[in-house]
Motif scaffolding. Structure first.
Motif, mmCIF file in Angstrom:
data_model
loop_
_atom_site.group_PDB
_atom_site.id
_atom_site.type_symbol
_atom_site.label_atom_id
_atom_site.label_comp_id
_atom_site.label_asym_id
_atom_site.label_seq_id
_atom_site.Cartn_x
_atom_site.Cartn_y
_atom_site.Cartn_z
ATOM 1 N N THR A 42 0.813 -1.229 0.000
ATOM 2 C CA THR A 42 0.000 0.000 0.000
ATOM 3 C C THR A 42 0.837 1.265 0.000
ATOM 4 O O THR A 42 0.301 2.373 -0.033
ATOM 5 C CB THR A 42 -0.935 0.015 1.217
ATOM 6 N N THR A 43 2.170 1.098 0.042
ATOM 7 C CA THR A 43 3.053 2.270 0.009
ATOM 8 C C THR A 43 4.155 2.028 -1.014
ATOM 9 O O THR A 43 4.409 0.909 -1.438
ATOM 10 C CB THR A 43 3.679 2.528 1.388
ATOM 11 N N GLY A 44 4.830 3.126 -1.384
ATOM 12 C CA GLY A 44 5.949 3.013 -2.309
ATOM 13 C C GLY A 44 5.509 3.071 -3.760
ATOM 14 O O GLY A 44 4.319 3.138 -4.075
ATOM 15 N N GLN A 45 6.512 3.041 -4.670
ATOM 16 C CA GLN A 45 6.228 3.159 -6.099
ATOM 17 C C GLN A 45 5.912 1.798 -6.750
ATOM 18 O O GLN A 45 5.086 1.725 -7.642
ATOM 19 C CB GLN A 45 7.421 3.821 -6.810
ATOM 20 N N ASN A 46 6.580 0.737 -6.328
ATOM 21 C CA ASN A 46 6.356 -0.588 -6.920
ATOM 22 C C ASN A 46 5.347 -1.384 -6.088
ATOM 23 O O ASN A 46 5.654 -2.426 -5.516
ATOM 24 C CB ASN A 46 7.682 -1.358 -7.022
ATOM 25 N N ARG A 47 4.138 -0.867 -6.023
ATOM 26 C CA ARG A 47 3.129 -1.482 -5.164
ATOM 27 C C ARG A 47 2.695 -2.865 -5.678
ATOM 28 O O ARG A 47 2.248 -3.701 -4.906
ATOM 29 C CB ARG A 47 1.918 -0.552 -5.035
ATOM 30 N N TYR A 48 2.811 -3.084 -6.982
ATOM 31 C CA TYR A 48 2.428 -4.380 -7.553
ATOM 32 C C TYR A 48 3.595 -5.364 -7.604
ATOM 33 O O TYR A 48 3.441 -6.509 -8.027
ATOM 34 C CB TYR A 48 1.894 -4.191 -8.982
ATOM 35 N N GLY A 49 4.772 -4.905 -7.178
ATOM 36 C CA GLY A 49 5.967 -5.714 -7.285
ATOM 37 C C GLY A 49 6.856 -5.206 -8.401
ATOM 38 O O GLY A 49 6.528 -4.236 -9.092
ATOM 39 N N THR A 50 7.997 -5.855 -8.601
ATOM 40 C CA THR A 50 8.940 -5.465 -9.649
ATOM 41 C C THR A 50 8.562 -6.141 -10.958
ATOM 42 O O THR A 50 8.471 -7.372 -11.034
ATOM 43 C CB THR A 50 10.371 -5.868 -9.267
ATOM 44 N N ALA A 51 8.324 -5.323 -11.975
ATOM 45 C CA ALA A 51 7.895 -5.869 -13.268
ATOM 46 C C ALA A 51 9.046 -6.588 -13.964
ATOM 47 O O ALA A 51 10.184 -6.112 -13.969
ATOM 48 C CB ALA A 51 7.368 -4.744 -14.162
ATOM 49 N N GLU A 52 8.749 -7.757 -14.533
ATOM 50 C CA GLU A 52 9.725 -8.518 -15.298
ATOM 51 C C GLU A 52 9.251 -8.647 -16.741
ATOM 52 O O GLU A 52 8.062 -8.829 -17.000
ATOM 53 C CB GLU A 52 9.905 -9.917 -14.694
ATOM 54 N N GLU A 53 10.188 -8.526 -17.655
ATOM 55 C CA GLU A 53 9.853 -8.654 -19.075
ATOM 56 C C GLU A 53 9.572 -10.119 -19.403
ATOM 57 O O GLU A 53 10.364 -11.009 -19.088
ATOM 58 C CB GLU A 53 11.013 -8.149 -19.936
ATOM 59 N N LEU A 54 8.413 -10.366 -20.019
ATOM 60 C CA LEU A 54 8.082 -11.729 -20.425
ATOM 61 C C LEU A 54 8.853 -12.083 -21.692
ATOM 62 O O LEU A 54 8.759 -11.390 -22.706
ATOM 63 C CB LEU A 54 6.578 -11.878 -20.680
#
Length: 274
Positions: A54-66
Motif C-alpha cells: 500500500t506504500t511506495g512506487q512498486n506497489r504491484y511488485g517489480t515488473a519482469e519482461e516476459l
C-alpha cells in the motif's frame, strides 16, 4: 486415363484413416501446414504473484519482461508407393486384384501402420524424462502401474478428459487378470475409439500391436493436446493402360509428420519393461 483416387474417394480415405489408425485418439491437427512446410510455435511464460503493498512506487511488485521460446516444426516425411496390376491378373482373380481394392489394402496394411508406428515412436521419444518409467510389471502390479501414470499426469495439470491408454498385448494379458479391469462387454457406453477393449480408472484401453509400439514399451497414457500430426498431402492415382503396361498402374504419395509440443511433454506417460 487416370483416376485420382484421393479426389474421387477423399471422404473414404479420411474415413479409413480415422477408423483404422490406432493413434488418432492421441494426436491433434490444430496447426495449419497449408502452403508451408514449417510452423513455429511460441511459448510465452507467465508472471508470479506478489503481495500488494500500500506504500511506495512498486506497489504491484517489480515488473519482469516476459520472454518467449520458439519451437520450429518442419514437416519431413514424404513417402510414396507404386505397383502394377496386369489385366490378366485382374481377370483371373475374379476382381480380387481390382486396382481400387488393391489400393484400399495398401492403405490398411502398409500406409496406415507406417503412420501409426511413426506417431507412437514420436510420442514416446517426446515424453518428459520424468514421465518415462522403466520397471518390470506383473499381474499383481499392472493396475498400480497405470495409476502411477495417472498420478503423474494429474500432478502435471493434464486434463482428465481426453486421456487414452495404449497397451501392448503383453500388458493387456496381465491387466486382464486384475479384477479391477472393466471389460469392453461390461461398458455401459458406446465404444468410440478404434481398438478400445475396456476401461481402467476412466481411461479408454486401446490394445495396440507390439509392432506399432517402440521396443519394450508396455503402455502409454497420452492426451491429444501433446502431439500434433499433420497429413499434408494424400495423393492416390490409378492409371489405366499407361504406356508399356496392359493393365493398371497404381501410385500413391503421402506427406505427414508428428511433433510433440515442448510445453506439453508432460501430457505423455510411458512405461517400459526392464
Amino acid at each position: 486415363m487416370v483416376v485420382n483416387y484421393a479426389a474421387k474417394f477423399d471422404n473414404k480415405v479420411d474415413e479409413r484413416f480415422a477408423k483404422e489408425a490406432l493413434s488418432t485418439g492421441i494426436i491433434n491437427q490444430d496447426f495449419d501446414f497449408t502452403g508451408v512446410d514449417t510452423v513455429k510455435v511460441y511459448s510465452v511464460p507467465t508472471s508470479g504473484m506478489n503481495d500488494y503493498k500500500t506504500t511506495g512506487q512498486n506497489r504491484y511488485g517489480t515488473a519482469e519482461e516476459l520472454g518467449n521460446t520458439v519451437q520450429t516444426m518442419v514437416l519431413k516425411k514424404d513417402r510414396s508407393f507404386t505397383f502394377t496390376i496386369d489385366k490378366k491378373s485382374e481377370q483371373d482373380t475374379n476382381g480380387v486384384m481390382e486396382a481400387g481394392k488393391a489400393l484400399a489394402r495398401q492403405l490398411s496394411e502398409v500406409v496406415i501402420p507406417e503412420v501409426d508406428t511413426y506417431r507412437f515412436a514420436t510420442i514416446v521419444a517426446g515424453a518428459a524424462p520424468e514421465h518415462i518409467k522403466t520397471a518390470a510389471i506383473t499381474k499383481d502390479d499392472a493396475y498400480d502401474a497405470v495409476l502411477d501414470g495417472q498420478v503423474a499426469l494429474t500432478d502435471a495439470l493434464i486434463p482428465t478428459a481426453g486421456r487414452v491408454l495404449h497397451v501392448s498385448p503383453k500388458f493387456y494379458k496381465l491387466i486382464k487378470l486384475d479384477p479391477t479391469f472393466v471389460k469392453n462387454s461390461d461398458l455401459g457406453q458406446e465404444i468410440t475409439i478404434k481398438g478400445q477393449v475396456g476401461m481402467i480408472d476412466g481411461l479408454p484401453v486401446v490394445l495396440t500391436p507390439t509392432s506399432r509400439l517402440p521396443q519394450n514399451v508396455e503402455f502409454v497414457i497420452a492426451h491429444p493436446v501433446a502431439t500434433t500430426s499433420p497429413v499434408k498431402l494424400e495423393d492416390y492415382k490409378i492409371h489405366d493402360n499407361p504406356p508399356g503396361i496392359n493393365g493398371k498402374l497404381v501410385e500413391g504419395r503421402i506427406r505427414y509428420d508428428a511433433f510433440v509440443l515442448d510445453n506439453k511433454k508432460k501430457a505423455i506417460y510411458v512405461h517400459k519393461s526392464a
